[in-house]
Design a protein around this motif. Sequence first.
Motif, PDB file in Angstrom:
ATOM      1  N   UNK A 142      50.501  15.954 -57.341  1.00 31.23           N
ATOM      2  CA  UNK A 142      51.398  15.238 -58.252  1.00 31.23           C
ATOM      3  C   UNK A 142      52.860  15.668 -58.076  1.00 31.23           C
ATOM      4  N   UNK A 143      53.254  15.822 -56.816  1.00 30.64           N
ATOM      5  CA  UNK A 143      54.643  16.140 -56.498  1.00 30.64           C
ATOM      6  C   UNK A 143      55.346  14.876 -56.033  1.00 30.64           C
ATOM      7  N   UNK A 144      56.623  14.776 -56.359  1.00 32.83           N
ATOM      8  CA  UNK A 144      57.387  13.586 -56.008  1.00 32.83           C
ATOM      9  C   UNK A 144      57.850  13.579 -54.564  1.00 32.83           C
ATOM     10  N   UNK A 145      57.991  14.761 -53.981  1.00 35.89           N
ATOM     11  CA  UNK A 145      58.522  14.863 -52.625  1.00 35.89           C
ATOM     12  C   UNK A 145      57.580  15.660 -51.735  1.00 35.89           C
ATOM     13  N   UNK A 146      57.827  15.541 -50.444  1.00 34.07           N
ATOM     14  CA  UNK A 146      57.050  16.280 -49.448  1.00 34.07           C
ATOM     15  C   UNK A 146      57.932  17.411 -48.936  1.00 34.07           C
ATOM     16  N   UNK A 147      57.479  18.627 -49.145  1.00 38.81           N
ATOM     17  CA  UNK A 147      58.206  19.796 -48.673  1.00 38.81           C
ATOM     18  C   UNK A 147      57.471  20.452 -47.515  1.00 38.81           C
ATOM     19  N   UNK A 148      58.030  21.506 -46.961  1.00 38.87           N
ATOM     20  CA  UNK A 148      57.367  22.216 -45.870  1.00 38.87           C
ATOM     21  C   UNK A 148      55.957  22.697 -46.245  1.00 38.87           C
ATOM     22  N   UNK A 149      55.767  23.065 -47.524  1.00 37.77           N
ATOM     23  CA  UNK A 149      54.445  23.511 -47.971  1.00 37.77           C
ATOM     24  C   UNK A 149      53.411  22.410 -47.799  1.00 37.77           C
ATOM     25  N   UNK A 150      53.826  21.187 -48.080  1.00 39.22           N
ATOM     26  CA  UNK A 150      52.904  20.056 -47.936  1.00 39.22           C
ATOM     27  C   UNK A 150      52.585  19.797 -46.462  1.00 39.22           C
ATOM     28  N   UNK A 151      53.579  20.016 -45.596  1.00 36.76           N
ATOM     29  CA  UNK A 151      53.324  19.864 -44.158  1.00 36.76           C
ATOM     30  C   UNK A 151      52.302  20.907 -43.712  1.00 36.76           C
ATOM     31  N   UNK A 152      52.451  22.146 -44.197  1.00 44.91           N
ATOM     32  CA  UNK A 152      51.463  23.184 -43.864  1.00 44.91           C
ATOM     33  C   UNK A 152      50.091  22.799 -44.398  1.00 44.91           C
ATOM     34  N   UNK A 153      50.029  22.294 -45.617  1.00 46.65           N
ATOM     35  CA  UNK A 153      48.740  21.868 -46.173  1.00 46.65           C
ATOM     36  C   UNK A 153      48.129  20.739 -45.345  1.00 46.65           C
ATOM     37  N   UNK A 154      48.962  19.809 -44.883  1.00 51.85           N
ATOM     38  CA  UNK A 154      48.478  18.730 -44.024  1.00 51.85           C
ATOM     39  C   UNK A 154      47.960  19.264 -42.704  1.00 51.85           C
ATOM     40  N   UNK A 155      48.664  20.232 -42.148  1.00 51.75           N
ATOM     41  CA  UNK A 155      48.260  20.855 -40.893  1.00 51.75           C
ATOM     42  C   UNK A 155      46.909  21.563 -41.056  1.00 51.75           C
ATOM     43  N   UNK A 156      46.747  22.263 -42.181  1.00 48.93           N
ATOM     44  CA  UNK A 156      45.488  22.970 -42.441  1.00 48.93           C
ATOM     45  C   UNK A 156      44.354  21.990 -42.724  1.00 48.93           C
ATOM     46  N   UNK A 157      44.653  20.917 -43.427  1.00 55.13           N
ATOM     47  CA  UNK A 157      43.635  19.911 -43.739  1.00 55.13           C
ATOM     48  C   UNK A 157      43.174  19.182 -42.480  1.00 55.13           C
ATOM     49  N   UNK A 158      44.107  18.909 -41.572  1.00 56.34           N
ATOM     50  CA  UNK A 158      43.743  18.250 -40.310  1.00 56.34           C
ATOM     51  C   UNK A 158      42.799  19.156 -39.529  1.00 56.34           C
ATOM     52  N   UNK A 159      43.152  20.416 -39.397  1.00 49.43           N
ATOM     53  CA  UNK A 159      42.260  21.462 -38.932  1.00 49.43           C
ATOM     54  C   UNK A 159      41.749  21.445 -37.506  1.00 49.43           C
TER      55      UNK A 159
END
Length: 189
Positions: A142-159
Amino acid sequence: MWNRFTVSARQVIVTAQTQRRALRHDFIGTEHLLLGLLDDEAGPVAALLRDAGIDADRVRTEIAAMERRELGETDAEALRSIGIDLDAVRASVEQTFGEGALEAPLPPGRRRLFGGRLPRTRLSPRAQKVLELSLRESLRLRHDQIGPEHILLGLLREGEGLAASILTRAGLDLDDLRRRTVHALGAAA
């Protein structure tokens, strides 16, 4: 989607592009995004990764090791034995035809609804998926923007990309790193 990225998240992608060029790769891969995340030395994501034992030098070393495995030592030795130095060939081509002459051409830019062109990037399909997953992570939290943390989470989720492989070979548990990243996001809020 680009307008949702924070300035620091955009800088991750710009740095990934710079790293791609420096490493003479055709496309931005997950490994370049990881290097982009590590570039902001004062940022919380870089600190989280450093605390986990990952730094840019280690990532570059792993990328180089993977490239050597791709070509194979026997292949490289065979080329050297007949006097072919791939770095010298690349340098000669770029001297004659310009820097980046061996890179794959960019696809034509797509048009926006009201004219103008979308920025052309050289994202691998896996890196594109990471950025899409970063949007999903942002929405999930529920964040309005995409930050570096979200990119890391996406990278980890892609896996499954090279970055995830580098992280797991370094002994990291991707799920644990994910929990620590979400915790860091919660602490920052």
